[in-house]
Every structure is written in structure tokens, then in C-alpha cells.
Design a protein around this motif. Structure first.
Motif: not given
Length: 187
Positions: A1-3, A5, A7, A29, A31, A35-39
Motif C-alpha cells: 500500500m502506497n497511501s 486519501k 475521496s 481510498t 492506493t 496504481g490500483t486503488s480501492t475504497e
């Protein structure tokens, strides 16, 4: 996991001292690598209970596979007041009519005005005034809505269009409404 935020901001962002942060309406969300992201829904608000005056944000954290990321959500916390005061007004429903001919008066039919207060509440109001509602002039693009409560006056505007009345009639189409009885003539 990068970050992680925010949303979508929560529904409520203004609080009174002592209240707890409300996550209703908030979406967070995460990320990931690639580059994939999910709630995400199992985040934690680490400092959202018993809010204090002057606090400007709460911290949101999320941990997965031993990695924890945080972000903040801006908020406003005010001193508890025994008196609710007006902080603003807005047009919550536009009027039915927004196009006028010069000289007409503004028609507020269908329009709804909502007042907002320092405690985060709001209510529909009907005793507002429209000081520039009469004899609209060409080029006028809005009317002013004014509401006063507890010695506090707030205003907003409603967009309108005012055009010049046409003084000349012009023919745009001719149609035959009835065929004549006699249609054959001798020369």
C-alpha cells in the motif's frame, strides 16, 4: 500500500466542543503498488472523540499487511454556544421562472431558501426579502435574496435572464387553414 486519501468528505465538518467526529458520508481510498486503488471501510479515526476548540483536522489511519498509512480530514470545532447564530443562506431549490422580459417583477414561486447556523444545523426559511425584485431591467443577471435573524443578515443571489420586449411583430409562417370551395377558374 502506497497511501490513503479522503475521496469524499464527510457530510458534517463543523462541530461544537465535546462532540465526536462523524464519518457518515466519508469515503477513504487506498492506493497500492501498480496504481490500483480501492475504497476502504475499516479505517480508524485516531483523534475524533471529544473534540476540542481550535482543532482543525482528524487523523485517519489504515493498516494492511503490517503497513500503516495516514491522512487527515479538515474540520472546524467551535465553542459551545447557548445561542444559535446565522452563518449563511443558500438557494436550495431554484424558482420555477428564471427568464423575464424587461419591466416584469421577479417571481419567487417554487424557490426554496435554506439558512445555515454556527451549530452545523440548517432549516428552510420563508421570511426572506428580495430588494431588487421589481421592474427588472435588460442585462440584469441575478436578484439578491436577503435574510435576517438574530440581528445577523446574510445574502445570496439567484441567477436570472432579462431580455428586451419585442415591439414589432413579424410573420414567421403562413398556413392554409381552410381550402376554398372553388378551386377551378376559366381564363
Amino acid at each position: 500500500m502506497n497511501s490513503i486519501k479522503i475521496s469524499q468528505a464527510p457530510t458534517k465538518t463543523i462541530y461544537v466542543v465535546g462532540e465526536n467526529f462523524d464519518t457518515k458520508g466519508m469515503k477513504v481510498t487506498a492506493t497500492f503498488n501498480g496504481g490500483t486503488s480501492t475504497e476502504i471501510t475499516d479505517y480508524i479515526v485516531t483523534d475524533g472523540n471529544n473534540l476540542t476548540a481550535g482543532k482543525t483536522s482528524v487523523t485517519i489511519s489504515y493498516t494492511i499487511d503490517g503497513v500503516t498509512k495516514t491522512t487527515t480530514q479538515p474540520i472546524t470545532v467551535t465553542q459551545a454556544s447557548t445561542e444559535r447564530t446565522l452563518t449563511g443562506i443558500k438557494i436550495s431549490k431554484a424558482p420555477t421562472k428564471t427568464s423575464y422580459i424587461a419591466g416584469q417583477d421577479f417571481d419567487k414561486a417554487g424557490m426554496e431558501v435554506t439558512a445555515t447556523y454556527n451549530d452545523g444545523s440548517s432549516q428552510k426559511v420563508t421570511n426572506y426579502t428580495i430588494p431588487d425584485a421589481h421592474s427588472l431591467t435588460v442585462g440584469k443577471t441575478s436578484v439578491t435574496i436577503s435574510y435576517t435573524e438574530g440581528g445577523v443578515t446574510k445574502t445570496t443571489t439567484q441567477p436570472i435572464t432579462v431580455t428586451q420586449a419585442s415591439t414589432e411583430k413579424s410573420v414567421t409562417k403562413i398556413t392554409l387553414s381552410k381550402v376554398p370551395t372553388k378551386t377551378k377558374y376559366i381564363q
